[in-house]
Design an enzyme around this catalytic site. Structure first.
Site, short mmCIF file in Angstrom:
data_model
loop_
_atom_site.label_atom_id
_atom_site.label_comp_id
_atom_site.label_asym_id
_atom_site.label_seq_id
_atom_site.Cartn_x
_atom_site.Cartn_y
_atom_site.Cartn_z
N GLY A 1 0.84 -1.21 0.00
CA GLY A 1 0.00 0.00 0.00
C GLY A 1 0.86 1.23 0.00
O GLY A 1 2.08 1.17 -0.11
N GLY B 1 1.42 4.88 2.07
CA GLY B 1 1.09 5.56 3.34
C GLY B 1 1.50 7.00 3.32
O GLY B 1 1.79 7.57 2.26
N GLN B 2 1.55 7.56 4.52
CA GLN B 2 1.77 8.99 4.62
C GLN B 2 3.19 9.41 4.22
O GLN B 2 3.42 10.53 3.82
CB GLN B 2 1.50 9.46 6.04
CG GLN B 2 2.44 8.84 7.07
CD GLN B 2 1.88 8.92 8.47
OE1 GLN B 2 0.82 8.37 8.74
NE2 GLN B 2 2.60 9.57 9.34
N GLY C 1 5.30 7.31 2.29
CA GLY C 1 5.76 6.70 1.05
C GLY C 1 5.08 5.36 0.88
O GLY C 1 3.95 5.17 1.35
N LYS D 1 8.24 0.00 5.43
CA LYS D 1 7.70 1.33 5.11
C LYS D 1 8.88 2.22 4.74
O LYS D 1 9.81 2.37 5.52
CB LYS D 1 6.98 1.87 6.34
CG LYS D 1 5.97 2.94 6.06
CD LYS D 1 5.37 3.48 7.35
CE LYS D 1 4.07 2.82 7.67
NZ LYS D 1 3.36 3.49 8.77
N ASP E 1 -5.77 9.31 15.97
CA ASP E 1 -6.34 8.97 14.66
C ASP E 1 -6.82 7.52 14.66
O ASP E 1 -6.58 6.78 13.70
CB ASP E 1 -5.29 9.21 13.57
CG ASP E 1 -5.91 9.27 12.17
OD1 ASP E 1 -7.16 9.32 12.09
OD2 ASP E 1 -5.17 9.26 11.18
P1 AMP Z 1 0.40 3.26 6.44
O1 AMP Z 1 1.31 4.17 5.79
O2 AMP Z 1 0.91 2.69 7.68
O3 AMP Z 1 -0.98 3.86 6.61
O4 AMP Z 1 0.15 2.03 5.43
C1 AMP Z 1 -0.46 2.15 4.21
C2 AMP Z 1 -1.09 0.82 3.83
O5 AMP Z 1 -0.12 -0.18 3.76
C3 AMP Z 1 -2.09 0.32 4.89
O6 AMP Z 1 -3.34 0.79 4.65
C4 AMP Z 1 -2.01 -1.19 4.69
O7 AMP Z 1 -2.88 -1.60 3.68
C5 AMP Z 1 -0.59 -1.40 4.25
N1 AMP Z 1 0.24 -1.77 5.41
C6 AMP Z 1 0.93 -0.94 6.20
N2 AMP Z 1 1.60 -1.61 7.15
C7 AMP Z 1 1.33 -2.92 6.97
C8 AMP Z 1 1.70 -4.10 7.64
N3 AMP Z 1 2.49 -4.08 8.69
N4 AMP Z 1 1.23 -5.26 7.18
C9 AMP Z 1 0.43 -5.29 6.11
N5 AMP Z 1 0.05 -4.21 5.43
C10 AMP Z 1 0.49 -3.02 5.84
#
Ligand code: AMP
Length: 818
Positions: free
Chosen positions: A525, A527-528, A530, A563, A673
């Site tokens: 996915g 995120g904020q 990257g 991440k 949040d």
């Molecule tokens: P975030 O930046 O943490 O919001 O992550 C963005 C997206 O990545 C989330 O909505 C999840 O779909 C996926 N994601 C983030 N961290 C994880 C993780 N530890 N395991 C599985 N998917 C993840």
């Protein structure tokens, strides 16, 4: 034959006899109106009676009519019909304007109502007069059934102390009547006046009669021992040819005399009073239509008598001659507080005719005066009461305004305090929000919306979001180290510079992982900061030196989520990324996503977290269908293309989130949040809280002020977070309530989906105002009443202190599963 117990029952039994206007005044809601009305009444009584106003139920007001005032039954015979009657003693002279009658149940015996009746009255109790209307008719139409109240205006009104009702029946039998009298006290005390009867004028061929047509005394050479038009409360018009009623002859409202009939040039009137009084003035209503030979009197001389002799020194008064206005008017004659029970006044002509329509007296220093005094006291009392009520209303309004101002001031002061502390201000770019915002409506920029709330339109400086971060993206600005601690009484707060060990520096236990040992598998996915990638981490177990099988992942190489900070990220974003690492490195709980290692020695910065196979909770639930209670235990079977989940499993998820939040709250840690989108799902419905991008320590979080242009998850935020920028554990509890609602609705719709963002902010204002207009999220269909009312709604209580703690929420949810 059963005798009717009472032929006349005055007052108390028929309260509903009060005319509509009078009845309305009895309503409490009209109290102020009543007071004003009473004031008017009091003022009116002081000058002369106004029949329009003088309509009080005499049996009810002040309890004037007591049982003993209804005399023993008397019997008299007139013509062929038998009459039974009692008279009512009003105890003092009254001006009676209205009478109400109603029948009574007589168990079928005798007449239950009087179809017609007559009235007799007396002022002294000895000489009785039969009432008749202005056309001479004595019989009054009464009731046609036993139930309805019939009200009859008495035209002319009666001035009397004793009143007797006489049913007119065809047969000699007992008649039951209920009666109420309406009027007011006759404060003049005038028992009778004696005057020469009025004359007839012929005006341009028209007969104009100035006789006293309703005089109720004897009429011979003079009219004596009675009252009439001069005391009927009706004042003549300017043009004496016209009267208030078209049914009467010209000149009806006036009693008038021709100068030629009075060789001495004056008309003598004698006024008899109920007892000796001190007279301050006399008011005479005169016509002054001088174009027709009528003028008000030139002079009046009044003589006074208390015993048998007239006093020697009369009072003489000459009103100013008015050769301009032809309007009728009251002339006030000062009587110099003379004491008398009889007054004789000689009114001198100043023209051919002299016409009077009303005479009234004001007396003091006697019972009447005392009544007037008591009226004055009532008047003053009422005014004081009105002023007190108005003051109370003003105080309440002011208090509300001051309270709101204090609230706003307090918000500003806290902001100032933050600035005064001159602490490093960091801004953190929220590329996450920036990039996903067009797609995700969960975050909104509320500054413009909040300004629509009246309470905050003037005071949103503290929420005035500055221009975006250096990358132009919306961001939060925060004071980095400030902390406010709750004082012992827990209702006030004091600033303390605390050492934020928890966040200071980097955690030595967070080790750098060799980046080359990460093998990219797929993109999970964005995120904020990257992208988030699924990677194999070779030798991670050895690296960490612990058994990760507890976490449910014992594969080798270990699957991890990596991440990565965007390469073009600015300094603020970089700092925030490092801060999230700092925060996460210290969190260790089964329901918090665990940070395993970092790659921060070289760019791009990476944080390696445990991998959650089922992604975020929002997407996960979205793809599920609720299993009905009677369906089999949860199976990952496909039904209509969707897996099924039971209510119990859903609550199990909520329990895990509550548990994670309980852990955070034990560290005084505010997430800010919490939402299903920020929770991750592992195997077997394991839920872990993630996304600490917005998180802060509680104390600092208490007073965190949003200064930059921020995007906020307004549908998850408490009213105080939105309006005051205040984030606490209690505001996390609010967000938990919304998250629970999301879970139980399987994220099928956004919270408050029927409300626009503006309406959500307006609704926040309603939570703040708490006038019962706030809209709550509805009970999800699968949610038991108890969970909705006792748990969900309690998370959204206005008073943050009344919201449950995560400890309580956790226990409550667990209990509900038991
Ligand atoms: P975030 O930046 O943490 O919001 O992550 C963005 C997206 O990545 C989330 O909505 C999840 O779909 C996926 N994601 C983030 N961290 C994880 C993780 N530890 N395991 C599985 N998917 C993840």
């Amino acid at each position: 034959m059963r005798r009717c117990n009472e032929i006349y029952t005055i007052g108390a039994s028929i309260k509903n006899l009060a005319p509509r206007g009078v009845r309305e005044m009895r309503l409490k809601i009209m109290e102020v109106k009543l007071i004003v009305f009473v004031l008017l009444q009091a003022v009116t009584v002081r000058s002369q009676v106004n029949p329009e106003m003088c309509r009080y139920p005499l049996g009810m007001t002040g309890g004037q009519i007591q049982d003993e005032d209804i005399s023993a039954s008397s019997h008299w015979s007139e013509s062929t019909a038998a009459r039974f009657g009692r008279h009512v003693d009003l105890r003092s002279l009254h001006f009676i304007t209205l009478v109400g009658t109603q029948g009574r149940h007589a168990d079928g015996m005798g007449n239950e109502f009087a179809q017609r009746y007559r009235i007799k009255y007396s002022r002294d109790g000895s000489s009785w007069v039969g009432w008749h209307d202005r056309k001479g008719r004595q019989i009054i139409e009464g009731n046609s059934n036993a139930y309805d109240v019939v009200l009859k205006d008495l035209e002319p009104p009666i001035i009397a102390r004793f009143v007797r009702f006489m049913p007119v029946t065809d047969h000699s039998m007992i008649v039951c009547m209920r009666v109420e009298l309406y009027g007011c006290e006759w404060l003049d005390g005038l028992m009778s006046y004696s005057i020469p009867d009025g004359h007839q004028m012929i005006y341009r061929g028209l007969d104009v009669f100035f006789n006293d047509s309703v005089y109720d005394g004897a009429s011979a050479e003079r009219l004596t021992k009675g009252l009439g038009q001069l005391t009927d409360g009706t004042w003549g018009l300017d043009d004496f040819l016209h009267s208030h009623s078209y049914n009467f002859w010209p000149g009806y409202d006036y009693v008038g005399w021709n100068n030629r009939s009075f060789p001495r040039g004056y008309v003598e009137m004698i006024f008899e009073f109920d007892h000796v009084r001190n007279f301050s003035s006399m008011k005479v209503h005169c016509n002054n239509m001088f174009s027709r030979g009528v003028r008000m009197f030139r002079q009046v001389t009044c003589y006074f008598r208390s015993g048998s002799e007239w006093e020697a020194d009369p009072v003489t008064f000459r009103p100013a001659v008015d050769r301009v206005s032809q309007s009728a008017r009251f002339i006030t004659v000062p009587l110099g507080d003379r004491t008398a029970s009889t007054i004789k006044c000689r009114f001198h002509f100043s023209d051919l005719w002299m016409l009077f329509s009303e005479v009234a007296f004001q007396s003091g220093d006697d019972p009447t005066h005392k009544v007037d005094d008591s009226n004055t006291r009532i008047l003053i009392g009422c005014l004081v009461a009105i002023i007190a009520i108005l003051l109370a209303i003003i105080v309440i309004i002011l208090w509300r305004q001051v309270w709101q101002k204090m609230l706003e001031k307090a918000s500003r002061r806290m902001l100032d305090d933050e600035l005064t502390a001159r602490l490093a201000i960091q801004t953190r770019a929220f590329s996450f929000h920036h990039s996903i915002f067009p797609l995700c409506a969960d975050y909104q920029e509320p500054s413009r919306l909040i300004r629509k709330l009246p309470e905050f339109s003037q005071s949103t400086e503290h929420l005035a979001f500055a221009a975006g971060g250096s990358d132009g993206a919306p961001h939060y600005a925060e004071a980095d180290i400030i902390s406010l601690q709750e004082s012992s009484d827990s209702s006030t707060y004091s600033i303390t510079a605390v050492n934020m060990n928890f966040f200071a520096g980097t955690d030595s236990s967070m080790r750098e992982f060799p980046r080359q040992k990460l093998t990219f598998k797929e993109k999970l996915g964005e995120g904020q900061f990257g992208e988030v990638h699924l990677c194999e981490a070779e030798g991670m177990q050895d690296f960490l030196g612990e058994d990760l099988s507890i976490e449910g992942n014992n594969e080798s190489p270990l699957l991890v989520a990596v991440k990565t900070l965007r390469e073009d990220a600015n300094k603020n974003a970089r700092n925030d990324f490092l801060k999230e690492i700092r925060i996460m490195s210290r969190l260790r709980d089964p329901n918090i996503v665990r940070l395993l290692a970092v790659c921060v020695d070289t760019d791009p910065l990476c944080m390696i977290t445990e991998y959650m196979e089922n992604g975020d909770l929002n997407q996960f639930l979205c793809n599920l269908r609720l299993k009905a209670a009677d369906e089999d235990e949860i199976k990952q079977e496909e039904t209509e293309g969707k897996s099924m989940v039971s209510y119990t499993t859903l609550i199990g998820m909520a329990v895990q989130i509550a548990s994670g939040m309980k852990y955070l709250s034990s560290l005084n840690f505010v997430h800010r949040d919490l939402a299903t989108r920020n929770c991750l799902v592992g195997k077997k419905y394991t839920i872990k809280i993630a996304d600490f991008g917005m998180s802060r320590n509680l104390y600092r979080g208490d007073y965190y002020r949003i200064q930059g242009r921020a995007v906020l998850p307004i549908r998850w935020m408490s009213w105080e977070s939105i309006l005051l920028g205040k984030f606490t554990m209690a505001s996390d509890v609010w967000a938990f309530g919304v998250t629970l609602w999301e879970i139980l609705t399987l994220c099928k719709e956004q919270p408050y989906s029927q409300l626009s963002d503006e309406q959500v902010i307006e609704n926040t204002g309603e939570f703040f105002r708490e006038q019962g207009k706030q809209v709550y999220l509805p009970k999800p269909p699968c949610c038991p009443d108890r969970i909705y009312k006792d748990l969900m709604l309690s998370c959204w209580r206005r008073n943050a202190k009344q919201r449950p703690s995560f400890q309580e929420i956790h226990s409550q949810l667990l209990e509900s599963l038991a």
